[in-house]
Design a protein around this motif. Sequence first.
Motif, PDB file in Angstrom:
ATOM      1  N   ARG A   1      18.000 -58.020 -23.648  1.00 45.28           N
ATOM      2  CA  ARG A   1      18.489 -57.251 -24.182  1.00 45.28           C
ATOM      3  C   ARG A   1      18.103 -55.672 -23.999  1.00 45.28           C
ATOM      4  O   ARG A   1      18.956 -55.249 -24.042  1.00 45.28           O
ATOM      5  N   GLN A   2      16.552 -55.762 -23.662  1.00 43.88           N
ATOM      6  CA  GLN A   2      16.212 -54.678 -23.151  1.00 43.88           C
ATOM      7  C   GLN A   2      16.496 -54.072 -21.727  1.00 43.88           C
ATOM      8  O   GLN A   2      16.679 -53.249 -21.271  1.00 43.88           O
TER       9      GLN A   2
ATOM     10  N   ASP B   1      19.550 -51.958 -20.400  1.00 49.55           N
ATOM     11  CA  ASP B   1      19.869 -50.600 -20.640  1.00 49.55           C
ATOM     12  C   ASP B   1      19.705 -49.854 -19.146  1.00 49.55           C
ATOM     13  O   ASP B   1      19.609 -48.533 -18.756  1.00 49.55           O
ATOM     14  N   ASN B   2      18.838 -51.129 -18.299  1.00 46.59           N
ATOM     15  CA  ASN B   2      18.790 -50.571 -16.496  1.00 46.59           C
ATOM     16  C   ASN B   2      19.059 -51.888 -15.544  1.00 46.59           C
ATOM     17  O   ASN B   2      18.164 -51.892 -14.696  1.00 46.59           O
ATOM     18  N   SER B   3      20.272 -51.539 -16.357  1.00 47.14           N
ATOM     19  CA  SER B   3      20.883 -53.067 -14.814  1.00 47.14           C
ATOM     20  C   SER B   3      21.849 -52.400 -13.555  1.00 47.14           C
ATOM     21  O   SER B   3      21.679 -50.811 -14.203  1.00 47.14           O
TER      22      SER B   3
ATOM     23  N   VAL C   1      24.134 -49.861 -14.714  1.00 44.77           N
ATOM     24  CA  VAL C   1      24.157 -48.875 -15.663  1.00 44.77           C
ATOM     25  C   VAL C   1      24.405 -47.839 -14.661  1.00 44.77           C
ATOM     26  O   VAL C   1      24.479 -46.644 -14.574  1.00 44.77           O
TER      27      VAL C   1
ATOM     28  N   GLU D   1      31.651 -48.894 -17.464  1.00 45.96           N
ATOM     29  CA  GLU D   1      31.805 -48.251 -18.522  1.00 45.96           C
ATOM     30  C   GLU D   1      31.859 -49.315 -19.302  1.00 45.96           C
ATOM     31  O   GLU D   1      31.387 -50.279 -20.274  1.00 45.96           O
TER      32      GLU D   1
ATOM     33  N   ILE E   1      29.470 -52.629 -19.250  1.00 49.70           N
ATOM     34  CA  ILE E   1      28.287 -52.548 -19.517  1.00 49.70           C
ATOM     35  C   ILE E   1      28.689 -52.400 -20.473  1.00 49.70           C
ATOM     36  O   ILE E   1      27.034 -53.251 -21.568  1.00 49.70           O
ATOM     37  N   ASN E   2      29.328 -52.392 -21.783  1.00 50.17           N
ATOM     38  CA  ASN E   2      29.219 -52.171 -22.962  1.00 50.17           C
ATOM     39  C   ASN E   2      29.792 -53.873 -23.212  1.00 50.17           C
ATOM     40  O   ASN E   2      29.198 -54.045 -24.101  1.00 50.17           O
TER      41      ASN E   2
ATOM     42  N   LYS F   1      26.332 -55.574 -22.799  1.00 44.33           N
ATOM     43  CA  LYS F   1      25.236 -55.147 -23.987  1.00 44.33           C
ATOM     44  C   LYS F   1      25.768 -56.371 -25.506  1.00 44.33           C
ATOM     45  O   LYS F   1      24.224 -56.053 -26.386  1.00 44.33           O
TER      46      LYS F   1
ATOM     47  N   GLU G   1      23.075 -58.620 -27.205  1.00 38.40           N
ATOM     48  CA  GLU G   1      23.225 -57.933 -28.684  1.00 38.40           C
ATOM     49  C   GLU G   1      23.589 -59.349 -29.515  1.00 38.40           C
ATOM     50  O   GLU G   1      22.190 -59.822 -30.080  1.00 38.40           O
TER      51      GLU G   1
END
Length: 521
Positions: A178-179, A182-184, A187, A242, A245-246, A249, A253
Amino acid sequence: MKARTFWILGGVVVVAALVTAAVLPVVQRNQAQTTSSVTTGTVTTVTAVSSVESSGSVEALQSDSLFWKTTGNVATVNVEEGDMVKAGEVLMTVDPATAPQNVILAQSDLINAQNALDDLLHPANTAVANAQKAVADAQDAFDKAKRDLKSVENPAGQSLYDAVDDTKLALDTATANRQLADNSADVQAYYTAVANTDAAFRRYQDAQARYDESNNKTELLNRLEQARATYESALSQQQTLELRINTDKANKEDTAEEAQVKYEDAVANLNSALLGPDANKLAIAKAKVAVAEANLAEAQDKLDQLLNGADPDDIAAAEARVLAAQATANSLTLIVPFDGEVLAVNYQPGDSVSQAQAAVVLANRSQLHVEVSVDETDVSQIAVGDHVTVTLDPLPDLILNGEVSQISRYGVSVQGLVKYTVRVDLAGAGSQVLIGMTANANIVTDTVEGALAVPLDAVQLDDDGEFVNRLNADGTTERVNVVSGDVQDELVIIAGPLQSGESVQIVKPQPTSGGSPFGPG
């Protein structure tokens, strides 16, 4: 379809007598009242019959076109046009040797299905085997219930510790994933796509401005279209990234949350087990053992007693298989669905079968009827049981009696007009009346006895309304106000203070300076 009203002269009717240029004696005696000849007519009484007219085609009580449900060559044809047939009779057959493979195999499937059904309805070894299997299944369930009870009685086993370790590892992995979301790579690609979209949009705006200032030059229009396509492509790529990515995530999550729940459950289970057997779980486990033991005893009892018959559901399934195989096998024959008359036979022995062409056309002509369309403005006047007179275009001299038997509950819009279907049952239709003939129906909706009528030219019109001039006994004329109704031939129904037999003046319409003569429209 149209509505009309006509009248039948009732009793002895004095036909309107046109006495042209005849000077009445009373007029000769009263030159002060009238100095010219008077044409008269007579007030009569008629029977006014209101009706609604429409047309349709003659239809049979039942009709059907029978089609083949298979292919092949016709083997036998057992009927001819005009034959009377009974429900269940065989009309035609197909040569099985020319039928498709599945139809041929259906004969074998039918035999097998019938045998399977017979085994269920008359069980022997099959019933014993089913009972033995039920005992074995019940024994397995009883053994499992006892193992579960033992596990509840000794809750703190190694499996609980392993579950804690496994769920903790899964939780750590999900948290890390999960962390990292944000840096995939997506992204980073998204940031680049945003920049590309902005640049493409600026180029698109610039091309639009240049084209607008160029007086619609084709070269600049091509550049504008290319710039717009580039911008839309860049925007689509940005939106795709986008969304990806969403979604990524959200999935990570959810995975982390699920892992957290499983870890907490594993810890709770271990802590609960360390406290000793749970009273509720122990009671439930013991109850399951008792139920499994009772099921085993019941299954064993069924085996011992060899209860009569098979499971009703199994019998129903076997019967369904028989019906399915029978339906396929029956596709080699055409069966009469109802008593009737053969109207058309479209195959002869040896012909190749086509599923698109009706093999036989049948009809039950015992009760013919006509369905006509009636406008919504007229349908409210019609009631079931109304008398109907029917004529046929091909048989103009034949007049049939009928009766309204059905009125549709809903209307259908036809070119902006709402129409309702009215069914008229025919009485005494002979063999000369054929299905499909065009029929004209006159539906009698109302009958009024003793309605007053005068010749059409007796009614006049002025600013005060409609009126007739009644001739008195002394030869004078008297204005009588009336209200005219429907017209039939040269008579018009009226309402007013007149009596049958009285004479009224006939006034022939004459052209006026305004171009319109007096008289009813």
